[in-house]
Design an enzyme around this catalytic site. Structure first.
Site, PDB file in Angstrom:
ATOM      1  CB  VAL A   1      -0.972   0.001   1.203  1.00 24.73           C
ATOM      2  CG1 VAL A   1      -1.685   1.345   1.328  1.00 24.73           C
ATOM      3  CG2 VAL A   1      -1.997  -1.122   1.051  1.00 24.73           C
TER       4      VAL A   1
ATOM      5  CB  THR B   1       0.131   1.242  -4.346  1.00 21.48           C
ATOM      6  OG1 THR B   1       0.570  -0.097  -4.606  1.00 21.48           O
ATOM      7  CG2 THR B   1      -0.896   1.646  -5.388  1.00 21.48           C
ATOM      8  CD  GLU B   2      -2.726   5.227  -1.203  1.00 22.42           C
ATOM      9  OE1 GLU B   2      -2.642   6.397  -1.593  1.00 22.42           O
ATOM     10  OE2 GLU B   2      -3.800   4.598  -1.183  1.00 22.42           O
ATOM     11  CB  SER B   3       3.611   7.795  -0.776  1.00 18.06           C
ATOM     12  OG  SER B   3       4.217   6.793   0.039  1.00 18.06           O
TER      13      SER B   3
ATOM     14  CE1 TYR C   1      -4.154   2.529  -3.549  1.00 25.05           C
ATOM     15  CE2 TYR C   1      -5.807   0.972  -2.776  1.00 25.05           C
ATOM     16  CZ  TYR C   1      -4.729   1.790  -2.518  1.00 25.05           C
ATOM     17  OH  TYR C   1      -4.200   1.864  -1.255  1.00 25.05           O
TER      18      TYR C   1
END
Length: 200
Positions: free
Chosen positions: A61, A64-66, A171
């Site tokens: 996560v 993927t997020e940052s 996502y």
């Protein structure tokens, strides 16, 4: 001096080819680990254990997020490693964990990982399904609850057979791929493997 026989030459070529293949595999794995690092491992391992979230899900996560950039800011205003929006962070800090943290703490790596692990745990407990939990992390609880009430999107087992938001579909696929890559590169004990399945 006698020349090596043909069979010896073939054997030497095969050995060199195998060694070259192994070396290439090690180099490639090294590059992959640079692309899928275990940054902030102290925080990830601590809070993954505290909130019962598989560590590789948490790493996936964050990746993927940052991309592990604690200063990351999205176009919509989400910030930090776990990309919290102000209203989500306010809800978590004031209504869920009752810590009343300042909004600027969204940038703090430990706070971001801790709250991210807590939120993922909360979502998994709510839905009992990692794919749905990830959909809610991306699209919001209210949105996912509406999908689950709609037979167009919900399946008969409390999951989602279709996701109307392309961003959310992508996502889930990205996190799923990242989690599988972390499992492959670093390995996980069988007891800790919690597959994320996505058929959408």
């Amino acid at each position: 001096m006698a020349r090596p026989s043909r069979s010896v030459m073939i054997a030497l070529i095969l050995v060199v080819a195998v060694l070259f293949g192994l070396l290439a595999d090690l180099i490639w794995t090294g590059f992959e680990k640079l692309a899928y690092p275990k940054k902030y491992s102290d925080y990830v391992e601590t809070y993954a254990k505290q909130y019962n979230v598989p560590p590789h899900v948490l790493y996936a996560v964050i990746k993927t997020e940052s991309g592990f950039d604690s200063a990351a800011v999205s176009k919509k205003g989400a910030v930090g490693l776990m990309q919290f929006m102000p209203d989500t962070f306010d809800w978590l800090t004031n209504e869920m964990l009752f810590e009343h943290l300042a909004d600027g703490m969204r940038y703090d790596p430990e706070t971001s990982v801790r709250y991210g692990a807590y939120l993922l745990s909360h979502l998994y407990k709510r839905y009992g399904n990692w794919s749905v939990a990830l959909a809610a992390y991306n699209a919001g609880i209210g949105t996912v609850d509406k999908w689950l009430e709609d037979p167009t999107y919900a399946d008969s087992e409390g999951g989602l057979k279709a996701i109307p938001y392309k961003e959310t579909r992508n996502y889930i696929k990205k996190v799923t791929k990242a989690q599988a890559t972390y499992d492959r590169l670093y390995g996980v004990p069988e007891a800790e493997v919690m597959e994320i399945t996505s058929e959408n």
